[in-house]
Design an enzyme around this catalytic site. Structure first.
Site, PDB file in Angstrom:
ATOM      1  N   LEU A 143     -10.905   6.216   4.597  1.00 29.53           N
ATOM      2  CA  LEU A 143      -9.894   5.252   4.171  1.00 29.53           C
ATOM      3  C   LEU A 143      -9.370   4.575   5.429  1.00 29.53           C
ATOM      4  O   LEU A 143      -9.219   5.230   6.466  1.00 29.53           O
ATOM      5  CB  LEU A 143      -8.725   5.946   3.461  1.00 29.53           C
ATOM      6  CG  LEU A 143      -8.949   6.544   2.064  1.00 29.53           C
ATOM      7  CD1 LEU A 143      -7.675   7.229   1.584  1.00 29.53           C
ATOM      8  CD2 LEU A 143      -9.387   5.487   1.067  1.00 29.53           C
ATOM      9  N   ASP A 144      -9.067   3.283   5.341  1.00 34.32           N
ATOM     10  CA  ASP A 144      -8.446   2.605   6.479  1.00 34.32           C
ATOM     11  C   ASP A 144      -7.135   3.302   6.824  1.00 34.32           C
ATOM     12  O   ASP A 144      -6.480   3.894   5.956  1.00 34.32           O
ATOM     13  CB  ASP A 144      -8.154   1.135   6.145  1.00 34.32           C
ATOM     14  CG  ASP A 144      -9.426   0.318   5.943  1.00 34.32           C
ATOM     15  OD1 ASP A 144     -10.486   0.761   6.405  1.00 34.32           O
ATOM     16  OD2 ASP A 144      -9.343  -0.750   5.323  1.00 34.32           O
ATOM     17  N   ARG A 145      -6.742   3.177   8.069  1.00 32.58           N
ATOM     18  CA  ARG A 145      -5.542   3.869   8.537  1.00 32.58           C
ATOM     19  C   ARG A 145      -4.302   3.561   7.676  1.00 32.58           C
ATOM     20  O   ARG A 145      -3.505   4.443   7.360  1.00 32.58           O
ATOM     21  CB  ARG A 145      -5.281   3.462   9.994  1.00 32.58           C
ATOM     22  CG  ARG A 145      -4.103   4.177  10.612  1.00 32.58           C
ATOM     23  CD  ARG A 145      -3.922   3.728  12.055  1.00 32.58           C
ATOM     24  NE  ARG A 145      -2.735   4.325  12.622  1.00 32.58           N
ATOM     25  CZ  ARG A 145      -2.259   4.011  13.813  1.00 32.58           C
ATOM     26  NH1 ARG A 145      -2.875   3.119  14.553  1.00 32.58           N
ATOM     27  NH2 ARG A 145      -1.174   4.601  14.269  1.00 32.58           N
ATOM     28  N   ARG A 245     -10.195  -5.407   0.720  1.00 36.48           N
ATOM     29  CA  ARG A 245      -9.311  -6.344   1.422  1.00 36.48           C
ATOM     30  C   ARG A 245      -9.965  -7.719   1.572  1.00 36.48           C
ATOM     31  O   ARG A 245      -9.305  -8.755   1.409  1.00 36.48           O
ATOM     32  CB  ARG A 245      -8.929  -5.760   2.786  1.00 36.48           C
ATOM     33  CG  ARG A 245      -8.115  -4.467   2.659  1.00 36.48           C
ATOM     34  CD  ARG A 245      -8.071  -3.666   3.950  1.00 36.48           C
ATOM     35  NE  ARG A 245      -7.354  -4.384   5.008  1.00 36.48           N
ATOM     36  CZ  ARG A 245      -7.241  -3.932   6.253  1.00 36.48           C
ATOM     37  NH1 ARG A 245      -7.812  -2.778   6.604  1.00 36.48           N
ATOM     38  NH2 ARG A 245      -6.582  -4.637   7.156  1.00 36.48           N
TER      39      ARG A 245
END
Length: 318
Positions: A143-145, A245
């Site tokens: 997962l992105d930060r 995104r």
């Protein structure tokens, strides 16, 4: 049976990294490690692909299993992560499911999945501090930060293989919730747009829609509508970097507080909600348990900041 060094990492290559040279992959994966050290561990055969020595120019294939040795920078031991640290304690509270094969977290926003890029703390480092006796702890996916929510970790190598196969065969469903700009059209149920990843000199990853990119698809469903935005459920069919995104941006509806692909005017419209983080949350994951064969669906509740934002927006519904 020979005991594996606990600092060793095993990484299974997905479609996203297929075709990349092993030396370039390691330079990204082992951020902060000098290039000379990366070539040294390759030359000495400490990095293995499918249990075999490889050359720096070897091109990765989907399904490759990479063994990466523990790496020390400048002869220094990596700093130990104390289980008493607030972030580690936060991870313990974030565990939503655990058995002998897997561990599932509701990852907090702002926590990286791996240390690196100037960070000495990530989910994996924290979990290894919390579970010092666990011989194997590896991420099944990332997962992105700044994305919160369901994160799946394998506690056995056999579980990691099984779960990666489900990812490759599209047998795992991941559902995200995103707050996007404007009124998402009900008829836009899918975005198919090829994605090309560029890595800048800074090491930052930027993704854009390009005919030269990899085929990518995300399915969407409107959950709620507000005066300035929509809450959508996003279910990625492929698993590209920053996919949701970039696909929402491509559709003309960027995600709230996305510092890379977002819209500052939309962020200003949300000021009264107190939101100041990316509104992208991995809400649920459905997969086949690698040991029992049963279908599991695990859900992660949104944090207080996201819940408060939606409660305020509901007061101004169109």
């Amino acid at each position: 049976m020979k005991n594996e060094n606990p600092g060793v990492q095993f990484v299974a290559i997905t479609a996203e990294n297929a075709g990349q040279r092993i030396d370039n992959f390691l330079r990204t994966f082992l951020k902060g490690v000098p290039k000379s050290m990366i070539y040294r561990i390759l030359r000495k055969g400490e990095v293995r692909v499918n249990k075999k020595r490889i050359k720096p120019e070897y091109k990765l294939e989907e399904g490759d299993d990479i063994r990466i040795p523990p790496v020390r920078v400048s002869g220094q031991e990596a700093p130990e992560v104390s289980p008493k640290l607030d972030k580690v304690a936060q991870l313990e509270r974030a565990v939503i499911y655990e058995d002998e094969a897997i561990l599932v977290l509701n990852k907090p926003s702002g926590t990286a999945v791996h240390g690196g890029s100037g960070l000495n703390f990530g989910v994996i480092e924290g979990l290894r501090a919390l579970r010092p006796d666990a011989r194997f702890l590896e991420l099944v996916h990332r997962l992105d930060r700044d994305t919160s929510g369901v994160l799946l970790i394998a506690k056995k190598r056999s579980a990691l293989r099984s779960l990666h196969e489900q990812l490759r065969e599209k047998g795992m469903q991941k559902d995200y919730l995103a707050l996007v700009r404007g009124q998402w059209p009900s008829h836009t149920k899918s975005v198919k747009a090829p994605l090309l990843k560029n890595i800048l000199q800074s090491g930052e990853r930027v993704v854009r829609v390009s005919s030269e990119g990899k085929p990518s698809e995300t399915r969407f469903k409107v959950e709620e509508r507000y005066q300035h935005g929509s809450l959508v459920k996003a279910s990625p069919i492929t698993g590209r970097t920053h996919q949701i995104r970039v696909h929402t941006l491509h559709a003309g509806h960027p995600i709230a507080f996305d510092d890379r692909y977002g819209d500052s005017e939309f962020d200003r419209q949300l000021a009264k909600t107190g939101l100041n983080r990316l509104f992208l949350h991995a809400a649920a994951i459905t997969f086949t348990h690698p040991s029992t064969g049963e279908t599991l669906r695990l859900e992660a509740p949104m944090d207080e900041k996201l819940r408060r934002c939606l409660a305020i927006l509901r007061q101004d519904k169109p």
